[in-house]
Design a protein around this motif. Structure first.
Motif, PDB file in Angstrom:
ATOM      1  N   MET A 132      -5.596  -7.547  -7.740  1.00 15.95           N
ATOM      2  CA  MET A 132      -4.256  -6.940  -7.647  1.00 15.95           C
ATOM      3  C   MET A 132      -4.225  -5.844  -6.590  1.00 15.95           C
ATOM      4  N   GLY A 133      -5.262  -5.033  -6.526  1.00 20.44           N
ATOM      5  CA  GLY A 133      -5.346  -4.034  -5.478  1.00 20.44           C
ATOM      6  C   GLY A 133      -4.634  -2.741  -5.802  1.00 20.44           C
ATOM      7  N   GLY A 134      -4.685  -1.811  -4.849  1.00 17.34           N
ATOM      8  CA  GLY A 134      -4.145  -0.483  -5.057  1.00 17.34           C
ATOM      9  C   GLY A 134      -2.685  -0.372  -4.667  1.00 17.34           C
ATOM     10  N   VAL A 135      -2.278   0.865  -4.395  1.00 18.05           N
ATOM     11  CA  VAL A 135      -0.873   1.169  -4.144  1.00 18.05           C
ATOM     12  C   VAL A 135      -0.594   1.146  -2.640  1.00 18.05           C
ATOM     13  N   LYS A 136       0.434   0.427  -2.243  1.00 11.89           N
ATOM     14  CA  LYS A 136       0.839   0.381  -0.837  1.00 11.89           C
ATOM     15  C   LYS A 136       1.828   1.523  -0.568  1.00 11.89           C
ATOM     16  N   THR A 137       1.887   1.919   0.706  1.00 15.06           N
ATOM     17  CA  THR A 137       2.806   2.985   1.100  1.00 15.06           C
ATOM     18  C   THR A 137       3.601   2.554   2.323  1.00 15.06           C
ATOM     19  N   LEU A 138       4.666   3.275   2.573  1.00 18.30           N
ATOM     20  CA  LEU A 138       5.439   3.097   3.804  1.00 18.30           C
ATOM     21  C   LEU A 138       5.987   4.456   4.212  1.00 18.30           C
ATOM     22  N   THR A 139       6.359   4.565   5.474  1.00 22.34           N
ATOM     23  CA  THR A 139       6.938   5.808   5.986  1.00 22.34           C
ATOM     24  C   THR A 139       8.401   5.582   6.307  1.00 22.34           C
ATOM     25  N   ARG A 186       6.366   9.928   3.401  1.00 22.52           N
ATOM     26  CA  ARG A 186       5.532   8.844   2.902  1.00 22.52           C
ATOM     27  C   ARG A 186       5.997   8.463   1.505  1.00 22.52           C
ATOM     28  N   LEU A 187       6.272   7.178   1.318  1.00 22.81           N
ATOM     29  CA  LEU A 187       6.715   6.669   0.025  1.00 22.81           C
ATOM     30  C   LEU A 187       5.652   5.735  -0.541  1.00 22.81           C
ATOM     31  N   TYR A 188       5.420   5.849  -1.840  1.00 22.52           N
ATOM     32  CA  TYR A 188       4.481   4.980  -2.541  1.00 22.52           C
ATOM     33  C   TYR A 188       5.269   3.896  -3.267  1.00 22.52           C
ATOM     34  N   ILE A 189       4.787   2.659  -3.162  1.00 19.93           N
ATOM     35  CA  ILE A 189       5.468   1.511  -3.753  1.00 19.93           C
ATOM     36  C   ILE A 189       4.793   1.155  -5.079  1.00 19.93           C
ATOM     37  N   ASP A 190       5.570   1.097  -6.125  1.00 21.95           N
ATOM     38  CA  ASP A 190       5.033   0.756  -7.438  1.00 21.95           C
ATOM     39  C   ASP A 190       4.424  -0.647  -7.385  1.00 21.95           C
ATOM     40  N   PRO A 191       3.129  -0.788  -7.692  1.00 22.15           N
ATOM     41  CA  PRO A 191       2.494  -2.111  -7.607  1.00 22.15           C
ATOM     42  C   PRO A 191       3.059  -3.113  -8.603  1.00 22.15           C
ATOM     43  N   ASP A 192       3.741  -2.632  -9.641  1.00 21.84           N
ATOM     44  CA  ASP A 192       4.324  -3.530 -10.645  1.00 21.84           C
ATOM     45  C   ASP A 192       5.790  -3.853 -10.367  1.00 21.84           C
TER      46      ASP A 192
END
Length: 267
Positions: A1-8, A13-19
């Motif tokens: 599944m992996g960790g948390v992806k981000t975007l700018t 910087r925003l973190y994307i909920d992996p679920d």
């Protein structure tokens, strides 16, 4: 599944909920960035002035050939200085993580500018003997809707603390806000599996401050009162990123010769 992806987006910087990819929350650093930074104005001006004085022969020639280029060179002096410090810090952080994990690092593969930092970090490991519980993981606050990536959570002399590595010239008080956000988040999302686990109870936080000339281990207060200040900045973040939009309406009455830009153009 992996960790948390981000975007700018919009400089944040925003973190994307992996679920749920539809849920995006601001990063701790972006929230702390809501603090006023008046000192940066004077620092940027000083860097530009020093660049002009230190490189006057080059600048004076550039002024003759390309005045606009000379202006760009001087006005971006602080950005060049900041990027160099950021690049050094990133390189040092990567090596610190590897050393904390017990990896062997060949000294011949370490840049000369970072070699002193590596040596001091090794000395810190030998003298303080931290037991690392988590390294470079992401915390998530469901309660307050933010996320962030910490350097380490470790047990030292029986106490668990959240740690941050700093290579900056000084340890700034804003780091307390940063560490309080990590400490009081709800869960850690593990990079390797994507599994969420509770943030452990912690006694406090600390900064390992590493400079070319030495290192120091500095305790940092990051309890509930500091976290309250962080949450105030969380509200300011929402205000700046959209909350203030539309709060000033159109005039419902007017006197005198005051006109809007649209009215002036129409006339």
């Amino acid at each position: 599944m992996g960790g948390v992806k981000t975007l700018t987006r919009g400089g944040s910087r925003l973190y994307i909920d992996p679920d749920d990819a539809g849920i995006k929350v601001p990063g701790v650093t972006s929230i702390v960035g809501m603090l006023p930074k008046d000192f940066l104005t004077f620092w940027a001006a000083k860097e530009s002035a020093e660049a002009a004085v230190d490189n006057w022969d080059i600048v004076s020639q550039l002024i003759k050939r390309d005045p606009a280029g000379a202006i760009d060179y001087l006005k971006n002096a602080h950005r060049r200085k900041s990027k160099a410090a950021s690049d050094l810090g990133s390189s040092a952080h990567d090596l610190f993580e590897r050393l904390a994990r017990g990896d062997y690092i060949n000294p011949r593969h370490v840049h000369a500018d970072v070699k002193p930092h590596v040596a001091w970090f090794k000395e810190f490991l030998d003298e303080v003997q931290p037991e690392f519980l988590y390294l470079e993981e992401t915390v998530w606050s469901d309660t307050h809707q933010y996320a962030g990536s910490f350097d380490a959570i470790a047990r030292i002399d029986g106490d668990v603390a959240v740690l941050d590595w700093k290579t900056s010239r000084s340890v700034y008080d804003s780091v307390a806000l940063q560490l309080s956000a990590y400490r009081h988040a709800d869960r850690i999302i593990l990079e390797e599996t994507g599994e969420s686990i509770p943030v452990p109870e912690m006694a406090g936080g600390a900064v390992l401050h590493v400079r070319p000339e030495g290192w120091q281990f500095v305790p940092v207060e990051c309890g509930p009162k500091v976290h309250e200040a962080f949450l105030a900045l969380r509200s300011v973040y929402d205000w700046e990123k959209g909350g203030k939009r539309g709060v000033v309406g159109r005039a419902v009455a007017r006197g005198g010769e005051q006109q809007t830009g649209t009215e002036r153009r129409a006339a």
